[in-house]
Design an enzyme around this catalytic site. Structure first.
Site, PDB file in Angstrom:
ATOM      1  N   SER A  91       0.932  -1.202   0.088  1.00 46.89           N
ATOM      2  CA  SER A  91      -0.051  -0.130  -0.042  1.00 46.89           C
ATOM      3  C   SER A  91       0.932   1.315  -0.027  1.00 46.89           C
ATOM      4  CB  SER A  91      -0.825  -0.063   1.319  1.00 46.89           C
ATOM      5  OG  SER A  91      -2.162   0.999   0.929  1.00 46.89           O
ATOM      6  N   ASP A 190      -9.704  -5.885  -2.943  1.00 39.54           N
ATOM      7  CA  ASP A 190      -9.183  -4.868  -2.378  1.00 39.54           C
ATOM      8  C   ASP A 190     -10.175  -3.930  -1.681  1.00 39.54           C
ATOM      9  OD1 ASP A 190      -8.043  -2.477  -1.607  1.00 39.54           O
ATOM     10  OD2 ASP A 190      -5.995  -3.213  -2.848  1.00 39.54           O
ATOM     11  N   HIS A 220      -7.098  -6.258   0.451  1.00 43.20           N
ATOM     12  CA  HIS A 220      -6.000  -5.304   0.581  1.00 43.20           C
ATOM     13  C   HIS A 220      -4.756  -5.622   1.028  1.00 43.20           C
ATOM     14  CE1 HIS A 220      -4.467  -1.130   0.050  1.00 43.20           C
ATOM     15  NE2 HIS A 220      -3.854  -1.263   1.401  1.00 43.20           N
TER      16      HIS A 220
END
Length: 247
Positions: A91, A190, A220
């Site tokens: 991320s 996600d 995610h």
């Protein structure tokens, strides 16, 4: 280095793993252990403002601090004698990993569920505020005090989100200049970012080798979700094919 940092010293080839926003190295620990077993040295630093009991600390630092944290991790490994270093991130960590790859000398880079292309589909703000409330109540803040303070938190958060978006926008013109191999991992389910932007990110890398992996049904945090073993094997395969400086 922070207590939450982990450093698995093993082989002569090193990998930096950068964690997600408002999280910590535990996100990438299983991947780190899998790489260690394959004879890689693995360093996962803690981003400034992270790893404390109060999530608001995340909002007291800047994107520049996180870029600096990644540089310091690189320098730490180089001072330890490691010349062959790859940098990956989950991320936000992936954004900082690619910023590091653009600016510094590394062998390769990789992103897992990383927003490298701007999109209007983004639940990070909502999720962070939910997490913030939960943690603030845990440390003894009353619900009424929290609600009163919420506009201040929202302002700080929006400013930081804009800063992260701003960094991505400054990086985008450099994507076509990247020559180092890039690994991209993205889950179909996600819940925080627009998973389709992973394809746009791959398409933007016009002058390098891209190893793209789509994990059906993965959330995610693919590094700990149901696809974490498949992801680890794919990363290991990617690393094994690299032209490391040492041969």
């Amino acid at each position: 280095m922070s207590n939450n940092t982990f450093f698995f010293e093993n082989g002569s080839k090193a990998v930096i793993l950068l964690h997600a926003y408002s999280s910590g190295p535990n996100d990438v620990r299983m991947l780190g252990r899998a790489l260690e077993k394959e004879n890689y040295t693995v360093l996962a630093p803690v981003f400034a403002g992270h790893g404390t009991k109060d999530p608001e600390n995340v909002l007291e630092v800047s994107v520049e601090d996180w870029i600096q944290n990644a540089k310091e991790a690189l320098l730490f490994l180089k001072e330890k004698g490691y010349q062959d270093i790859a940098v990956f991130g989950l991320s936000l960590g992936g954004v900082i990993a690619i910023k590091t790859l653009i600016d510094e000398e590394v062998v390769a880079g990789g992103t897992f569920s990383s927003p490298l292309i701007p999109s209007d589909i983004n639940n990070v703000r909502t999720e962070f505020l939910r997490f913030m409330k939960q943690e603030k109540l845990k440390i003894g803040v009353s619900e009424s005090d929290y609600e009163q303070y919420l506009p201040v938190l929202e302002q700080k958060l929006d400013q930081q989100m804009a800063e992260i978006q701003g960094l991505v926008k400054t990086m985008m013109p450099h994507y076509s200049e990247i020559r180092k191999p890039i690994f991209i991992g993205q889950g179909s389910d996600d819940e925080l970012i627009d998973s389709a932007t992973a394809y746009d990110w791959a398409d933007a890398l016009t002058n390098t080798t891209v190893d793209f992996h789509w994990y059906e049904g993965a959330p995610h945090v693919i590094t700990v979700g149901k696809s974490h073993k498949a992801l680890a094997q794919d990363v290991i395969r990617f690393l094994s094919k690299l032209q490391w400086n040492g041969g």
